[in-house]
Each structure stands twice: as structure tokens, then as C-alpha cells.
Design a protein around this motif. Structure first.
Motif, PDB file in Angstrom:
ATOM      1  N   ARG A   1       5.307   4.613   2.073  1.00 58.12           N
ATOM      2  CA  ARG A   1       5.710   5.876   2.699  1.00 58.12           C
ATOM      3  C   ARG A   1       6.478   5.597   3.996  1.00 58.12           C
ATOM      4  O   ARG A   1       7.443   6.258   4.315  1.00 58.12           O
ATOM      5  N   ARG A   2       6.016   4.588   4.727  1.00 61.52           N
ATOM      6  CA  ARG A   2       6.650   4.297   6.017  1.00 61.52           C
ATOM      7  C   ARG A   2       8.021   3.637   5.842  1.00 61.52           C
ATOM      8  O   ARG A   2       8.933   3.868   6.630  1.00 61.52           O
TER       9      ARG A   2
ATOM     10  N   ARG B   1       0.651   3.602   2.010  1.00 63.31           N
ATOM     11  CA  ARG B   1       1.005   3.864   3.410  1.00 63.31           C
ATOM     12  C   ARG B   1       2.278   3.108   3.791  1.00 63.31           C
ATOM     13  O   ARG B   1       3.191   3.674   4.408  1.00 63.31           O
ATOM     14  N   PHE B   2       2.341   1.843   3.406  1.00 62.47           N
ATOM     15  CA  PHE B   2       3.529   1.042   3.708  1.00 62.47           C
ATOM     16  C   PHE B   2       4.759   1.644   3.012  1.00 62.47           C
ATOM     17  O   PHE B   2       5.816   1.795   3.625  1.00 62.47           O
TER      18      PHE B   2
ATOM     19  N   SER C   1       0.831  -1.203   0.000  1.00 65.80           N
ATOM     20  CA  SER C   1       0.000   0.000   0.000  1.00 65.80           C
ATOM     21  C   SER C   1       0.871   1.260   0.000  1.00 65.80           C
ATOM     22  O   SER C   1       2.031   1.218   0.429  1.00 65.80           O
TER      23      SER C   1
END
Lengths: 219, 170
Positions: free
Chosen positions: A36-37, A33-34, A31
Motif C-alpha cells: 500500500r505504501r 502494508r508495504f 506485506s
């Protein structure tokens, strides 16, 4: 007691059996989000030639790419022994640069809002974390890091910090940017080369007061 | 607001870490997803596992090899089980029900003894005696205190000794 050699042999052979039992990889698109992290963890690996620069050259490069000095004295700068704050993409990064490490010490808040008690201490040298909680389940995350070559603290998905005074020092204050989110204060003690990160549902004034009353003890 | 602590040191280690990431991220996700109920939880576990591995990358000599593959699986399994416990704090979880089930068909008697150990005991022995981590480093990879890791390692050795004796290997 089992001999070391037999133990190593058992571990090696057991691992082969574990590998034989691995599942087939399932296709998966990670994702946003992943991605980005995980990006900050990988970023330096993507550009090894940059990280290869020696300290003096690195600092020049950091300055040219937008890094700024953060409240360090001239002697510390000359010694190339300090925490630097800069930005990488959308993240604010605090990175320590030195050829030598700083000795770890024990730190804790000398003041806490009423009702908070320590519930967890996490020794992940060079980063240490203390978590405080009250009866409502509100938590204060108190983290401190000692200068150690290669150590970096990333704060992403946050608005630009504002500079605030904590005693004689300047700290960065990151107000919560989501409803119910926590405010964050990052403070560097240049004399001890310790970076503090305090993250809690406390007001700015409370965070400042907490930071002003940090106790640093020799281990 | 997301906050991370990163502790990767040399350029060689950074490159090594990226190769490891590219090689095993999907496998790690697959393993995590077998333990955790949602894709997002599994991604969180993969992320947290990589953060732990990054901190101890210096002990990995070859980032893409069976030994490293096994290490990444061990770390993501442990991270996933711990995350599952957080998600279901009141549920009784038998760790033997989760994670990769080793294939014992080709395992030696000695390996079978180690595989019979409870997962936490097995993990600490593999980290310390297969991958060369100190007890302190193993504790950090497993998310436990150094004292707990030291006790666990001692107990695991004793358990393995008993199993080897019962199997008449000693």
C-alpha cells in the motif's frame, strides 16, 4: 589530493568487490502494508502512457477521472501552472503541473504553541520540512513544497478532508483517524505556488492559526 | 494517515523506476533484513530507500545493471543503518559490523584502499565518483546536510589519498 581519474577507478573496482559479496536473495512476500505504501511511488510508472500526456490533455484527463481544481485563479489555470488535488484509489493527491518550476523560498511558522522549538530542518528541494518539538516529545511537522514539475504529495489511509478557511484561502483538514494520531492541514498558497502540509497533535483551531501566520521569505 | 512526497518527472523515468523496483526490491529487502531486527523494519527501509531513489532516478541510465544494483544496495544499507540507530538510540553501533561485506579476494590494491575507508566515507565517494551524483544529491540520498556531505567528501578523498600512498600506489 588524489587525482579524479584514480578516484573513479578505485570506486569502480571497489564496487565490483561489493557486488561480489552480496548475499543471496531470500524469498519474501511483501506485506499488504508495504504494498500500500509503495503503490503511490510506482503508480505513474505503471501507466507511462497516461503520464505522457501533455499538460492540457493531462488536465482534461484528470478532470474526467475525478480530479478537481483547488482554489486557483483563472490566470493560473490558463497558464497551466498550479497545484491540483485529486484522488487516486484511496489516496488524496496534490500534484503540481507546469512546464516551469517555482523558485524556492524559506518558510516558517510565525506562531507556535508555547514550548515548541525547531529541532530539525530538512532540505529536500522541492520539499522542505521543519520539525518542532516540545518537552513532552510532541512534534509539529511543518512541510512546504514549491511547484516543481512532477512533484506530488500523497495522503493515504485518511478520511475525506473537510474544507476550512485559513484567512482568504481554503485549506483541507484531515482529522486524525487513529487514537493519538495527528491532525493534518494542507494549504496551497496560489500566489506563491507553495503547498504547506502541517501535521501535528494540535486542534483544528491551532492548526488554522499556525497556517494563518506562516512567514514566507525570499532566500 | 500516511503522507508521501513523490517527485518523478518524465514517463521514461517512471518506467525506469518500475523496472528498478521489480529487479531489486527483494535484494534490497535481504540487505535491509540483515541489518534490521524485523521484517517490518526492513520493509520500511526498502520503502524509504525507493523514495530516495525515485527522486534521483534521472541519473540512472540503465535501471537493471550491476552499477544500479550496487547503488540500490548502498542506499538501502544506509537507510537501514539510520533506521537501526533510531530504533536503538542509546546503543553503540559499529557500522563496519553491518551491511554487505565486500569480497576482497579479487579486488585490486586500489579497490582495497577504498574499501578500507569507514562506510560513510566510502559511500560518499561511490555516489559522487562512481554514480555521478553531485554532493547535494548525494547528501539527499544519504540523509545528511549538504555541508556535512561536502566535508565528508573532502575528508574521504584525503583518507583515500593517504591509504594509496601507504600502499605505494601514488
Amino acid at each position: 589530493m588524489i587525482p579524479d581519474e584514480l578516484l573513479r577507478q578505485a570506486a569502480g573496482e571497489a564496487e565490483e568487490a561489493i557486488l561480489a559479496g552480496l548475499p543471496e536473495e531470500t524469498p519474501h512476500t511483501f506485506s499488504p502494508r508495504f504494498c500500500r505504501r509503495i503503490a503511490p511511488v510506482l503508480r505513474r510508472g505503471s501507466h507511462p502512457h497516461r503520464a505522457a500526456a501533455r499538460a492540457a490533455g493531462l488536465i482534461l484527463a484528470l478532470l474526467l477521472t475525478g480530479f478537481v481544481w483547488l482554489s486557483v485563479d483563472t490566470q493560473a489555470r490558463n497558464a497551466v501552472f498550479t497545484w491540483l488535488r485529486g484522488t487516486v484509489d484511496t489516496a488524496f493527491v496534490y500534484r503540481f503541473h507546469s512546464q516551469q518550476s517555482v523558485q524556492s523560498r524559506s518558510c516558517r511558522p510565525g506562531w507556535l504553541p508555547e514550548g515548541y522549538r525547531e529541532v530539525k530542518f530538512w532540505d529536500d528541494d522541492p520539499g522542505f520540512s521543519r520539525i518542532y518539538e516540545n518537552d513532552n516529545g510532541d512534534t509539529i511537522f511543518f512541510q512546504y513544497m514549491f511547484g516543481y514539475s512532477g512533484t506530488a504529495l500523497y495522503i493515504s489511509d485518511a478520511p475525506p478532508p473537510t474544507s476550512i478557511q485559513v484567512g482568504d484561502l481554503t485549506a483541507d483538514y484531515y482529522p486524525a483517524n487513529t487514537e493519538g494520531g495527528k491532525n493534518c492541514l494542507v494549504l496551497i498558497d496560489p500566489s506563491a505556488n507553495i503547498l504547506f502540509n502541517i501535521h501535528a497533535n494540535l486542534t483544528q483551531d491551532e492548526l488554522v492559526y499556525l497556517a494563518q501566520n506562516i512567514i514566507i521569505e525570499n532566500k | 494517515m500516511l503522507i508521501y512526497l513523490q517527485t518523478i518527472e518524465s514517463p521514461a523515468e517512471q518506467s525506469k523506476f518500475e523496472r528498478l523496483y521489480q529487479a531489486y526490491r527483494r535484494l534490497m529487502f535481504t540487505v535491509a533484513r540483515q541489518i534490521l531486527p524485523t521484517d517490518q523494519d526492513a520493509e520500511d527501509a526498502v520503502h524509504d530507500a525507493f523514495v530516495k531513489l525515485a527522486k534521483h532516478i534521472s541519473k540512472i541510465s540503465d535501471p537493471v545493471c550491476p552499477k544500479t544494483k550496487a547503488l540500490t544496495v548502498l542506499v538501502v544499507e544506509r537507510t537501514s543503518i539510520d533506521l537501526l540507530r533510531k530504533r536503538r538510540p542509546t546503543a553503540a553501533l559499529d557500522e563496519a559490523d553491518f551491511g554487505v561485506q565486500a569480497d576482497p579476494t579479487q579486488a585490486t590494491e586500489l579497490a582495497r584502499c577504498l574499501l578500507q575507508l569507514p562506510r560513510p566515507s566510502r559511500e560518499i565517494l561511490l555516489l559522487c565518483h562512481r554514480h555521478g551524483y553531485s554532493v547535494r544529491e548525494a547528501a539527499q540520498l544519504l540523509g545528511i546536510s549538504e555541508a556535512a556531505a561536502r566535508k565528508r567528501e573532502q575528508r574521504a578523498r584525503e583518507q583515500l589519498y593517504q591509504l594509496c600512498k601507504e600502499a605505494e600506489l601514488l
